[in-house]
Motif scaffolding. Structure first.
Motif, PDB file in Angstrom:
ATOM      1  N   MET A   1       0.844  -1.179   0.000  1.00 14.08           N
ATOM      2  CA  MET A   1       0.000   0.000   0.000  1.00 14.08           C
ATOM      3  C   MET A   1       0.891   1.244   0.000  1.00 14.08           C
ATOM      4  O   MET A   1       1.994   1.222   0.523  1.00 14.08           O
ATOM      5  CB  MET A   1      -0.898   0.038   1.243  1.00 14.08           C
ATOM      6  N   ALA A   2       0.372   2.330  -0.569  1.00 19.45           N
ATOM      7  CA  ALA A   2       1.087   3.605  -0.528  1.00 19.45           C
ATOM      8  C   ALA A   2       0.142   4.667   0.015  1.00 19.45           C
ATOM      9  O   ALA A   2      -0.982   4.812  -0.476  1.00 19.45           O
ATOM     10  CB  ALA A   2       1.595   3.997  -1.907  1.00 19.45           C
ATOM     11  N   ALA A   3       0.599   5.392   1.019  1.00 19.40           N
ATOM     12  CA  ALA A   3      -0.185   6.469   1.627  1.00 19.40           C
ATOM     13  C   ALA A   3       0.591   7.769   1.495  1.00 19.40           C
ATOM     14  O   ALA A   3       1.808   7.799   1.725  1.00 19.40           O
ATOM     15  CB  ALA A   3      -0.451   6.169   3.098  1.00 19.40           C
ATOM     16  N   ILE A   4      -0.115   8.843   1.142  1.00 22.12           N
ATOM     17  CA  ILE A   4       0.498  10.165   1.067  1.00 22.12           C
ATOM     18  C   ILE A   4      -0.331  11.121   1.910  1.00 22.12           C
ATOM     19  O   ILE A   4      -1.549  11.196   1.769  1.00 22.12           O
ATOM     20  CB  ILE A   4       0.597  10.678  -0.382  1.00 22.12           C
ATOM     21  N   ASP A   5       0.354  11.841   2.787  1.00 20.60           N
ATOM     22  CA  ASP A   5      -0.262  12.867   3.635  1.00 20.60           C
ATOM     23  C   ASP A   5       0.296  14.211   3.200  1.00 20.60           C
ATOM     24  O   ASP A   5       1.493  14.471   3.357  1.00 20.60           O
ATOM     25  CB  ASP A   5       0.071  12.604   5.103  1.00 20.60           C
ATOM     26  N   CYS A   6      -0.562  15.058   2.648  1.00 19.82           N
ATOM     27  CA  CYS A   6      -0.144  16.373   2.172  1.00 19.82           C
ATOM     28  C   CYS A   6      -0.736  17.429   3.086  1.00 19.82           C
ATOM     29  O   CYS A   6      -1.940  17.716   3.022  1.00 19.82           O
ATOM     30  CB  CYS A   6      -0.591  16.587   0.727  1.00 19.82           C
ATOM     31  N   GLY A   7       0.110  17.983   3.950  1.00 17.85           N
ATOM     32  CA  GLY A   7      -0.346  18.972   4.909  1.00 17.85           C
ATOM     33  C   GLY A   7       0.036  20.385   4.527  1.00 17.85           C
ATOM     34  O   GLY A   7       0.427  20.659   3.389  1.00 17.85           O
ATOM     35  N   GLY A 140       0.657  22.083  10.442  1.00 18.71           N
ATOM     36  CA  GLY A 140       1.044  23.402   9.973  1.00 18.71           C
ATOM     37  C   GLY A 140      -0.111  24.375   9.934  1.00 18.71           C
ATOM     38  O   GLY A 140       0.039  25.560  10.261  1.00 18.71           O
ATOM     39  N   GLY A 141      -1.285  23.897   9.519  1.00 16.79           N
ATOM     40  CA  GLY A 141      -2.443  24.765   9.416  1.00 16.79           C
ATOM     41  C   GLY A 141      -3.461  24.550  10.504  1.00 16.79           C
ATOM     42  O   GLY A 141      -4.193  25.468  10.875  1.00 16.79           O
ATOM     43  N   SER A 142      -3.535  23.326  11.026  1.00 16.84           N
ATOM     44  CA  SER A 142      -4.551  22.999  12.027  1.00 16.84           C
ATOM     45  C   SER A 142      -3.969  22.046  13.057  1.00 16.84           C
ATOM     46  O   SER A 142      -2.906  21.449  12.860  1.00 16.84           O
ATOM     47  CB  SER A 142      -5.786  22.368  11.364  1.00 16.84           C
ATOM     48  N   THR A 143      -4.696  21.918  14.164  1.00 12.89           N
ATOM     49  CA  THR A 143      -4.356  20.943  15.201  1.00 12.89           C
ATOM     50  C   THR A 143      -5.610  20.144  15.514  1.00 12.89           C
ATOM     51  O   THR A 143      -6.690  20.715  15.683  1.00 12.89           O
ATOM     52  CB  THR A 143      -3.826  21.635  16.463  1.00 12.89           C
ATOM     53  N   GLU A 144      -5.441  18.821  15.578  1.00 11.03           N
ATOM     54  CA  GLU A 144      -6.560  17.933  15.874  1.00 11.03           C
ATOM     55  C   GLU A 144      -6.460  17.427  17.312  1.00 11.03           C
ATOM     56  O   GLU A 144      -5.385  17.025  17.767  1.00 11.03           O
ATOM     57  CB  GLU A 144      -6.586  16.740  14.911  1.00 11.03           C
ATOM     58  N   PHE A 145      -7.586  17.459  18.012  1.00 14.36           N
ATOM     59  CA  PHE A 145      -7.710  16.921  19.364  1.00 14.36           C
ATOM     60  C   PHE A 145      -8.652  15.725  19.270  1.00 14.36           C
ATOM     61  O   PHE A 145      -9.817  15.873  18.891  1.00 14.36           O
ATOM     62  CB  PHE A 145      -8.332  17.954  20.310  1.00 14.36           C
ATOM     63  N   VAL A 146      -8.160  14.528  19.619  1.00 16.58           N
ATOM     64  CA  VAL A 146      -8.967  13.318  19.485  1.00 16.58           C
ATOM     65  C   VAL A 146      -8.892  12.523  20.776  1.00 16.58           C
ATOM     66  O   VAL A 146      -7.818  12.102  21.198  1.00 16.58           O
ATOM     67  CB  VAL A 146      -8.491  12.428  18.321  1.00 16.58           C
ATOM     68  N   LEU A 147     -10.040  12.327  21.405  1.00 12.89           N
ATOM     69  CA  LEU A 147     -10.126  11.540  22.632  1.00 12.89           C
ATOM     70  C   LEU A 147     -10.648  10.157  22.280  1.00 12.89           C
ATOM     71  O   LEU A 147     -11.623  10.021  21.539  1.00 12.89           O
ATOM     72  CB  LEU A 147     -11.068  12.225  23.620  1.00 12.89           C
ATOM     73  N   GLY A 148      -9.999   9.133  22.815  1.00 11.64           N
ATOM     74  CA  GLY A 148     -10.458   7.787  22.508  1.00 11.64           C
ATOM     75  C   GLY A 148      -9.815   6.741  23.394  1.00 11.64           C
ATOM     76  O   GLY A 148      -8.968   7.038  24.242  1.00 11.64           O
ATOM     77  N   THR A 149     -10.231   5.511  23.165  1.00 12.35           N
ATOM     78  CA  THR A 149      -9.715   4.352  23.890  1.00 12.35           C
ATOM     79  C   THR A 149      -9.233   3.336  22.871  1.00 12.35           C
ATOM     80  O   THR A 149      -9.280   3.569  21.662  1.00 12.35           O
ATOM     81  CB  THR A 149     -10.808   3.724  24.761  1.00 12.35           C
ATOM     82  N   GLY A 156     -13.749  14.083  18.664  1.00 14.59           N
ATOM     83  CA  GLY A 156     -12.612  14.774  18.070  1.00 14.59           C
ATOM     84  C   GLY A 156     -13.009  16.129  17.527  1.00 14.59           C
ATOM     85  O   GLY A 156     -14.179  16.391  17.230  1.00 14.59           O
ATOM     86  N   LYS A 157     -12.005  17.004  17.383  1.00 17.39           N
ATOM     87  CA  LYS A 157     -12.242  18.344  16.863  1.00 17.39           C
ATOM     88  C   LYS A 157     -10.957  18.854  16.227  1.00 17.39           C
ATOM     89  O   LYS A 157      -9.869  18.686  16.779  1.00 17.39           O
ATOM     90  CB  LYS A 157     -12.657  19.289  18.002  1.00 17.39           C
ATOM     91  N   SER A 158     -11.092  19.496  15.049  1.00 19.57           N
ATOM     92  CA  SER A 158      -9.968  20.129  14.369  1.00 19.57           C
ATOM     93  C   SER A 158     -10.128  21.642  14.464  1.00 19.57           C
ATOM     94  O   SER A 158     -11.214  22.174  14.206  1.00 19.57           O
ATOM     95  CB  SER A 158      -9.923  19.694  12.900  1.00 19.57           C
ATOM     96  N   VAL A 159      -9.049  22.342  14.838  1.00 20.74           N
ATOM     97  CA  VAL A 159      -9.087  23.799  14.960  1.00 20.74           C
ATOM     98  C   VAL A 159      -7.867  24.402  14.259  1.00 20.74           C
ATOM     99  O   VAL A 159      -6.807  23.773  14.162  1.00 20.74           O
ATOM    100  CB  VAL A 159      -9.123  24.252  16.438  1.00 20.74           C
ATOM    101  N   ASP A 160      -8.008  25.651  13.798  1.00 18.62           N
ATOM    102  CA  ASP A 160      -6.988  26.283  12.957  1.00 18.62           C
ATOM    103  C   ASP A 160      -5.914  26.983  13.784  1.00 18.62           C
ATOM    104  O   ASP A 160      -5.813  28.221  13.805  1.00 18.62           O
ATOM    105  CB  ASP A 160      -7.649  27.272  11.998  1.00 18.62           C
ATOM    106  N   ILE A 161      -5.077  26.195  14.455  1.00 15.61           N
ATOM    107  CA  ILE A 161      -3.965  26.762  15.219  1.00 15.61           C
ATOM    108  C   ILE A 161      -2.664  26.042  14.889  1.00 15.61           C
ATOM    109  O   ILE A 161      -1.896  25.677  15.780  1.00 15.61           O
ATOM    110  CB  ILE A 161      -4.239  26.738  16.733  1.00 15.61           C
ATOM    111  N   GLY A 162      -2.371  25.843  13.611  1.00 14.35           N
ATOM    112  CA  GLY A 162      -1.138  25.196  13.207  1.00 14.35           C
ATOM    113  C   GLY A 162       0.071  26.116  13.300  1.00 14.35           C
ATOM    114  O   GLY A 162      -0.044  27.342  13.401  1.00 14.35           O
ATOM    115  N   CYS A 163       1.271  25.516  13.246  1.00 13.40           N
ATOM    116  CA  CYS A 163       2.505  26.279  13.436  1.00 13.40           C
ATOM    117  C   CYS A 163       2.784  27.245  12.287  1.00 13.40           C
ATOM    118  O   CYS A 163       3.303  28.352  12.507  1.00 13.40           O
ATOM    119  CB  CYS A 163       3.683  25.337  13.661  1.00 13.40           C
ATOM    120  N   VAL A 164       2.454  26.870  11.056  1.00  9.32           N
ATOM    121  CA  VAL A 164       2.645  27.792   9.931  1.00  9.32           C
ATOM    122  C   VAL A 164       1.647  28.943  10.034  1.00  9.32           C
ATOM    123  O   VAL A 164       2.000  30.122   9.880  1.00  9.32           O
ATOM    124  CB  VAL A 164       2.482  27.059   8.584  1.00  9.32           C
TER     125      VAL A 164
END
Length: 312
Positions: A1-7, A140-149, A156-164
């Protein structure tokens, strides 16, 4: 398999063998690569992907396409996140990737990004056993907060507080001024308040941080002589240690950061904001949980692994 993550800051490739023989899927890396292309350059201000950022991203995608063909990956999934979600001209990006790779790139929602990040981190970390864990994916653009077991995602929630995004928006001086730091922290605090409407952060019994900012902060805390994923992955550090490392990176000049032996050149200008965000999240979690969260663990496995595991 090949996975690409473009952030927003980087584009990463994972070519892996997937073993599903014992129920739970396990990945064996064949190729794992990362390029800093800064696709999100200026998106927060202009709302569009810059031509030069697209050119850098397309060049990396073409190289990844060659690697995928060379290794004979049978299935490919290309996932794009924050910068592509925000851009008015994302059709140019989608068309370019499709032409180069031969697959349809997916510009996923923040919710799906959060779920994939949790899946990637939870696939390898024993800290999840019997606990309700908060996974923080600081991008870089967002930060995701995910609570789980171990059973899966609770919320979960994504908010726009990335480092870039925060570097471009607030941290303009080198090093940033106290006023700039305070403005960025106000953005982080407001974002965490939005997260708390959807994610019961007070239930977390452990915190796991993923993605390049957090692993680089961990390398700084460990005073590594080179960037070592093996040394970083699974490292659990006291909050005071992480706070000191984050504050140190935030207060450095870019020239001083560039001289650090574990610092990727593509993170030099944005790692200060990454440190600010990670420090503030952990300070807030300390208060929200009444001091129950006293450490945080870094993971080298994240959304990229989640993408690979999601491929049928």
């Amino acid at each position: 398999m090949a996975a690409i993550d473009c952030g927003t800051n980087s584009i990463r490739l994972l070519i892996a063998d997937v073993d599903r023989s014992n129920g739970a899927a396990r990945l064996t890396d064949v190729v794992r690569e990362m390029r800093v292309v800064r696709l999100g350059q200026g998106v927060d201000a202009t709302g569009e992907l810059a031509p030069e950022a697209l050119e850098r991203t397309f060049a990396a995608t073409a190289d990844y396409a060659d690697l995928i063909r060379r290794h004979g990956a049978r299935k490919v999934r290309f996932v794009a996140t924050s910068a592509s979600r925000d851009a008015r001209n994302r059709d140019v990006f989608v068309d370019g990737v499709r032409n180069l790779l031969g697959v349809e790139p997916e510009v996923i929602s923040g919710d799906e990004e959060a779920a994939l990040s949790f899946a990637g981190a939870s696939s390898v970390l024993p800290v999840l056993d019997g606990q309700e864990v908060l996974v923080v994916d600081l991008g870089g653009g967002s930060t995701e907060f995910v609570l789980g077991t171990a059973a899966g995602v609770t919320a979960g929630k994504s908010v726009d507080i990335g480092c870039v995004r925060l570097t471009e928006r607030h941290l303009k001086d080198d090093p940033p001024t106290a006023e700039q730091v305070a403005a960025a922290e106000a953005d982080v605090d407001a974002a965490i308040a939005r997260v708390r409407r959807d994610v019961p952060l007070e239930r977390a019994t452990a915190v796991v941080g993923v993605a390049g900012s957090i692993t680089t902060i961990t390398a700084h805390a460990l005073e590594l002589t080179e960037y070592s994923p093996d040394a970083i992955h699974g490292t659990e550090l006291p909050l005071d240690t992480i706070r000191a490392a984050s504050t140190g990176l935030l207060g450095m000049t870019r020239a001083d950061r560039a001289a650090l032996p574990y610092m990727h050149p593509g993170r030099v200008d944005v790692i200060g904001a990454g440190g600010l965000v990670w420090r503030r999240i952990l300070e807030q979690m300390d208060g929200i949980t009444g001091g129950r969260i006293s450490t945080a663990t870094a993971s080298e496995h994240d959304i990229l692994d989640g993408i690979a595991l999601s491929i049928g």
